[in-house]
Design an enzyme around this catalytic site. Structure first.
Site, short mmCIF file in Angstrom:
data_model
loop_
_atom_site.label_atom_id
_atom_site.label_comp_id
_atom_site.label_asym_id
_atom_site.label_seq_id
_atom_site.Cartn_x
_atom_site.Cartn_y
_atom_site.Cartn_z
N LYS A 13 -100.23 73.64 -37.13
CA LYS A 13 -101.19 74.73 -37.31
C LYS A 13 -100.47 76.03 -37.70
CE LYS A 13 -102.83 74.37 -33.08
NZ LYS A 13 -102.09 73.21 -32.54
N ARG A 88 -110.11 76.30 -28.19
CA ARG A 88 -109.41 75.14 -27.68
C ARG A 88 -110.23 74.37 -26.66
NH1 ARG A 88 -103.85 76.42 -28.49
NH2 ARG A 88 -102.33 75.13 -27.43
N ARG A 127 -88.45 70.91 -31.96
CA ARG A 127 -88.90 72.23 -32.43
C ARG A 127 -88.18 73.35 -31.67
NH1 ARG A 127 -95.24 73.62 -32.91
NH2 ARG A 127 -95.29 74.00 -30.68
N ARG A 160 -88.96 76.32 -26.37
CA ARG A 160 -89.94 76.98 -25.50
C ARG A 160 -89.95 76.36 -24.11
NH1 ARG A 160 -95.25 76.89 -29.18
NH2 ARG A 160 -96.04 76.13 -27.19
N ARG A 171 -99.36 68.78 -22.21
CA ARG A 171 -100.11 69.48 -23.27
C ARG A 171 -100.88 68.49 -24.13
NH1 ARG A 171 -95.45 72.27 -25.81
NH2 ARG A 171 -96.79 72.88 -27.54
#
Ligand code: ADP
Ligand code: ZN
Length: 213
Positions: A13, A88, A127, A160, A171
């Site tokens: 996204k 969301r 990531r 993160r 998640r």
């Protein structure tokens, strides 16, 4: 353009939003970036959001609607916006619908980025994110030129807190339970654009075709 970007964590996204902003000056509005900035700055909002975020859970709908109700009124949104990570939950989608009707704003589409689960898992564990500007890197496919340093702003590029294996799997569960139903919601609204999103260029082309850009 005015779009909602739907998709699992790691579906791309943010990457797609950044590519689209270059086309027509629309702004990317990432609730995740807004929340991470608040946590980093130690604001009231940040304190309220931090525990849920680190655990990979959602922060409350009220908190998010408070943020977005204000954000969508800002001047830069007049050029268009790309909602990245919002809505969301079904209550957020319903509240957004009411808000946009009140503001007289119509969306072009809700774009669903479909990516297989194994690709998602691989992307999330590799990531890395700039803590200053939010730029996204990947240790395998797109590392910063100097390890740990952002090419764009010189900030530090890190994994993160919510990208541990445990938080990632949480998640993804939260996504399947609370966010995946939005695909049906926007289908019902006649707004859904469903895209096989393994490549972000393909996604951008499909969106251009849809909105006639
Ligand atoms: P992701 O990579 O999972 O898409 P984001 O950067 O969008 O991550 O969001 C990070 C975290 O911020 C989420 O796991 C959640 O705790 C919180 N968050 C972001 N957007 C929302 C939202 N619309 N509603 C509730 N929580 C949110
Ligand atoms: Zn940076």
């Amino acid at each position: 353009m005015r779009l909602i970007l739907l998709g699992a964590p790691g579906a791309g996204k943010g990457t797609v939003a950044k590519l689209l902003t270059k086309m027509d000056g629309s702004v990317q509005i990432s609730t995740g970036d807004i929340l991470r900035a608040a946590v980093k700055a130690g604001t009231e909002l940040g304190k309220k959001a931090e525990a849920a975020m680190t655990a990979g859970e959602l922060v409350s709908d009220d908190l998010i609607m408070g943020i977005m109700g204000e954000r969508l009124l800002e001047d830069d949104c007049k050029a268009g916006f790309l909602l990245d990570g919002f809505p969301r939950t079904i209550p957020q989608a319903e509240a957004l619908k009411v808000l946009l009707e009140k503001l007289g704003i119509e969306l072009d589409a809700a774009v669903n980025l479909n990516v297989p689960r194994d690709v998602i898992l691989d992307r999330l564990t590799t990531r890395r994110t700039c803590t200053d500007c939010g730029a996204i890197y990947n240790v395998k496919s797109n590392p910063p030129k100097q390890e740990g340093v952002c090419d764009a702003c010189g900030g530090s590029v890190v994994q993160r807190d919510d990208e541990t294996e445990e938080a990632i799997s949480k998640r993804l569960d939260v996504f399947n339970e609370q966010t995946a139903p939005l695909v049906g919601f926007y289908e019902g609204e006649g707004m859904l654009l469903d895209i096989n999103a393994t490549s972000s260029d393909v996604v951008v082309d499909a969106i251009k075709a849809k909105i006639g850009a």
